[in-house]
Design an enzyme around this catalytic site. Structure first.
Site, mmCIF file in Angstrom:
data_model
loop_
_atom_site.group_PDB
_atom_site.id
_atom_site.type_symbol
_atom_site.label_atom_id
_atom_site.label_comp_id
_atom_site.label_asym_id
_atom_site.label_seq_id
_atom_site.Cartn_x
_atom_site.Cartn_y
_atom_site.Cartn_z
ATOM 1 N N GLU A 1 3.937 1.660 -1.190
ATOM 2 C CA GLU A 1 4.533 1.923 -2.504
ATOM 3 C C GLU A 1 3.498 2.511 -3.460
ATOM 4 O O GLU A 1 3.783 3.413 -4.237
ATOM 5 C CB GLU A 1 5.090 0.623 -3.112
ATOM 6 C CG GLU A 1 6.484 0.286 -2.629
ATOM 7 C CD GLU A 1 6.912 -1.081 -3.133
ATOM 8 O OE1 GLU A 1 7.534 -1.138 -4.199
ATOM 9 O OE2 GLU A 1 6.566 -2.083 -2.460
ATOM 10 N N ASP B 1 0.836 -1.201 0.000
ATOM 11 C CA ASP B 1 0.000 0.000 0.000
ATOM 12 C C ASP B 1 0.868 1.248 0.000
ATOM 13 O O ASP B 1 0.561 2.244 -0.642
ATOM 14 C CB ASP B 1 -0.900 0.027 1.246
ATOM 15 C CG ASP B 1 -2.040 -0.962 1.094
ATOM 16 O OD1 ASP B 1 -2.063 -1.667 0.057
ATOM 17 O OD2 ASP B 1 -2.882 -1.038 2.015
ATOM 18 N N CYS C 1 -9.454 36.738 20.251
ATOM 19 C CA CYS C 1 -8.250 36.675 21.057
ATOM 20 C C CYS C 1 -7.410 37.816 20.511
ATOM 21 O O CYS C 1 -7.208 37.914 19.309
ATOM 22 C CB CYS C 1 -7.545 35.336 20.829
ATOM 23 S SG CYS C 1 -5.968 35.220 21.689
ATOM 24 N N LYS D 1 -45.962 3.124 -1.899
ATOM 25 C CA LYS D 1 -46.445 2.180 -2.909
ATOM 26 C C LYS D 1 -47.917 1.902 -2.643
ATOM 27 O O LYS D 1 -48.282 1.636 -1.488
ATOM 28 C CB LYS D 1 -45.691 0.847 -2.795
ATOM 29 C CG LYS D 1 -44.201 0.977 -2.985
ATOM 30 C CD LYS D 1 -43.484 -0.329 -2.667
ATOM 31 C CE LYS D 1 -41.996 -0.148 -2.791
ATOM 32 N NZ LYS D 1 -41.241 -1.259 -2.202
ATOM 33 N N LYS E 1 -36.659 5.217 2.235
ATOM 34 C CA LYS E 1 -35.865 4.816 1.077
ATOM 35 C C LYS E 1 -34.381 4.803 1.451
ATOM 36 O O LYS E 1 -33.753 5.854 1.611
ATOM 37 C CB LYS E 1 -36.125 5.801 -0.063
ATOM 38 C CG LYS E 1 -35.450 5.455 -1.360
ATOM 39 C CD LYS E 1 -35.973 6.374 -2.467
ATOM 40 C CE LYS E 1 -35.296 6.129 -3.791
ATOM 41 N NZ LYS E 1 -33.888 6.439 -3.799
ATOM 42 N N SER F 1 -37.354 2.060 -11.935
ATOM 43 C CA SER F 1 -36.942 3.104 -10.997
ATOM 44 C C SER F 1 -38.197 3.840 -10.535
ATOM 45 O O SER F 1 -39.298 3.480 -10.923
ATOM 46 C CB SER F 1 -35.922 4.034 -11.621
ATOM 47 O OG SER F 1 -36.421 4.504 -12.836
#
Ligand code: IVH
Length: 675
Positions: free
Chosen positions: A36, A34, A426, A285, A119, A83
């Site tokens: 390298e 990882d 400050c 639905k 959902k 969909s």
């Protein structure tokens, strides 16, 4: 090094990274460590920063991860995966219901009952069971054809592999959502923007062993092809699912009437942050399967269902803590640490509360339920508090009166508004408050200031903690030998940093002045000052010359800026910083503006609105042609340019002083131009 050689070297690195990616993603057989891999990525990015002519569509700066592997077999859905159309408001919902009623020729006002299902924002999958055995699992794909990800789905504990219940259909495609819980996402958040991306990435791993490492969950909610399913409505189907051993959403409800749908939506939206999974709306639905069948679908979305989406830039969450951050000018900014919530695809866990007054005005407290807004690129902020959710035991938030550096904070009195500032600060003790100092250094290296490649905020923090930088000049005297040996660094990255820093040793005066972070001196004022002084030496000698008041002649510099500049030069440490920087930098003189232009020795002032030309443009026209602009009517003024609705008083005083008042056209004529 010549351009060609740089390009070939860069291309070699890109090819190497592409090869590593292939092994890792397509064959699940990493060929390098990882470290390298990350180093190579860093080298590529550094090269791109250094040489802007380098680019490749395979660069880690362009490609988001690796393109989904082509190795999954494609397979058709026996029943397409549809969909949903979206609804965003009560009106949209009313319209949705009206269309259903019309389509079914029902009487206006008829009650329709809906299965309301939060959902989940994950990845949908279709699981084929034959005689109770999980045989095959497909991703949604384009809805008609998905990828065969059976082996990966097999690693998910929530997916039953064998179902023995007697009433389980002979054959059925169970459909639902694969997702990652927010608590599990915590460990993955460095790699992915949100839980959905994390789920999708894990599900697409070529090697199921890699998928197994990620705690994916599955919630079932519908079905595709079926043979022998004995149920006549959605809500009963959901009950069946859980009796067969599937997880279903505990917040599913059977509801009728748009008013009640909205009530449920509001309730769920408010408790969204308490859920351990992301939801982006509620699916409604039509409950009755016979009605669903009659309604059918349009294009690729059913007429019997809709997704009622949550707002994509607002969400309700809870304040876990209030932290105080200190800015470059010492301002104490309260930041609410909220329960992480997905707003428009981004996991938000911080929201600004602006300042002390804002907290008092809105009475914001730790533990409060709040609405957070994230719009565009602005920092998410708290919009409002739901006090009805507040516990009796809650206490008012006490704003700290001390900076974490230990110093008492102050609220400045604004002479113009005759009010105390809303912001607590400050006091600027010149690099003595370590919070402010760090922020000043971040500003110093930032994009509009020195813009040192690869020297970002994190490096400032790190080098500060390691005592490598405390003052701006330290940046140019870094001990690269030490840096090379730091964790995560190496010879190459140290060399690259040295290159970036050295490159910026030459700087324009205006950028330099801006970098100093003098309060009220932003980019525009820095430019004005740079033009006025012309050279660094003149700027540096300002306290010696002690002619501060002359600065007021610069149009744009007022009392506020003057006080701030005086304050800057009154501090020994700042003078020391200037002389140290002078030793290591090459600060270029301001560009000499044309001194023999048409407006030579003429001063102008503008009042009222001009036509088709901005004040800024007029100002630069004047300067380009050797004229000057002033900010008040005095004897020094030669021309008052009067536009639409000029300030009467200015015109009167100009006339009293016998100053020429001209309009836009007359001004442009002086430049041999017309409007
Ligand atoms: S039903 C025809 N039910 O939303 C109905 N979908 O935009 C289509 N989703 O791809 C699916 N929760 O990923 C259904 N309770 C639920 C759901 C749900 C989430 C997702 C699903 C689908 C997308 C549709």
């Amino acid at each position: 090094m010549n351009k060609k050689k740089i390009k070939t070297d860069y291309q070699k690195k890109i090819n190497q990274l592409t090869k590593f990616n292939k092994f890792y993603f397509d064959r699940s057989k990493p060929v390098v460590s990882d470290k390298e891999y990350d180093d190579l990525k860093k080298e590529i990015l550094l090269l791109e920063n250094k040489y802007t002519f380098l680019n490749s569509k395979y660069s880690p700066s362009q490609a988001v991860g690796h393109k989904p592997s082509k190795n999954f077999k494609k397979s058709s859905h026996r029943v397409p995966m549809l969909s949903l159309s979206n609804a965003f408001s009560e009106a949209d919902l009313k319209n949705f219901e009206k269309k259903i009623i019309n389509f079914l020729s029902k009487k206006e006002g008829s009650e329709i009952s809906y299965s309301a299902e939060p959902k989940i924002d994950g990845i949908s999958a279709s699981l084929t069971y034959i005689n109770g055995v999980f045989e095959k699992g497909l991703s949604r794909g384009d809805g008609k054809e998905g990828e065969d990800i059976t082996r990966n789905l097999f690693t998910i504990k929530d997916i039953p592999k064998k179902i023995l219940s007697k009433n389980f259909p002979e054959e059925i495609d169970i459909r639902g959502e694969v997702f990652i819980q927010n608590s599990d996402f915590e460990n993955l958040k460095d790699k992915f923007a949100n839980p959905r991306n994390a789920a999708s990435g894990s599900l697409r791993q070529k090697n199921p062993e890699d998928t197994k490492k990620i705690p994916l969950k599955f919630i079932a909610y519908t079905f595709g092809f079926e043979k022998g399913l004995e149920v006549d409505n959605q809500f009963d189907y959901l009950k069946k699912l859980s009796s067969w051993g599937f997880k279903t959403n505990p917040l599913n409800k059977l509801i009728s009437g748009v008013k009640n749908l909205i009530q449920n939506y509001d309730d769920i939206e408010k408790t969204r942050a308490n859920l351990d999974f992301d939801i982006d709306g509620i699916v409604y639905k039509v409950n009755d399967f016979d009605l669903q069948k009659r309604l059918g679908s349009v294009a690729n979305a059913p007429r019997w269902a809709v997704a009622h989406k949550f707002s994509s830039n607002k969400a309700v969450s809870e304040i876990k803590d209030i932290e105080i951050q200190i800015g470059r000018t010492g301002a104490l900014t309260p930041v609410a640490k909220i329960k992480p919530i997905n707003i428009g695809g981004v996991q938000v866990s911080n929201a600004t509360l602006h300042n002390e007054d804002e907290i008092i005005r809105k009475d914001i407290r730790i533990g409060d339920t709040v609405t957070v807004e994230r719009a565009g690129d602005v920092i998410p902020h708290v919009v409002s508090v739901d006090t009805s959710k507040r516990k009796k035991t809650s206490n008012k938030f006490v704003f700290p009166k001390k900076c974490p550096c230990g110093y008492e904070t102050i609220k400045e009195f604004n002479k113009i508004t005759k009010k105390y500032d809303a912001v607590r600060r400050c006091p600027d003790r010149s690099f003595e408050c370590n919070r402010i100092a760090k922020e000043k250094l971040k500003h110093f290296v930032s994009k509009e200031a020195f813009n040192i490649d690869g020297f970002g905020k994190k490096i400032v923090e790190k080098f500060w903690e390691l005592n490598l930088i405390k003052l701006p000049q330290d940046i140019f005297k870094l001990d690269y030998g030490k840096i090379e040996n730091l964790d995560g660094w190496g010879r190459l990255s140290a060399d690259n940093l040295r290159y970036s820093v050295d490159k910026k040793k030459q700087i324009s005066l205006e950028r330099f002045i801006y970098s100093l972070g003098i309060r009220h001196i932003g980019l525009e004022n820095a430019k004005l000052l740079s033009r006025y002084f012309g050279s660094f030496q003149k700027f540096k000698n300002l306290p010696k010359e002690n002619n501060y008041n002359d600065l007021l002649n610069i149009d744009g510099i007022g009392e506020t800026q003057l006080v701030s500049i005086k304050n800057f030069f009154s501090k020994e440490i700042n003078l020391k910083i200037l002389s140290e920087l002078d030793k290591v930098l090459n600060i270029k003189n301001a560009k000499v503006v044309n001194t023999r232009g048409l407006l030579k020795n003429k001063s102008f002032m503008i009042t009222g609105k001009l036509n088709n030309i901005s004040r800024a443009e007029v100002k630069s026209l004047i300067e380009e042609n050797s004229g000057t602009t002033v900010s008040s009517v005095s004897k020094k003024l030669n021309y008052l340019i009067s536009g639409e609705k000029p300030t009467k008083k200015k015109i009167e005083s100009a006339k009293a002083l016998k100053i020429k008042v001209i309009d836009q056209d007359e001004f442009l004529k002086m430049l041999n131009k017309t409007s």
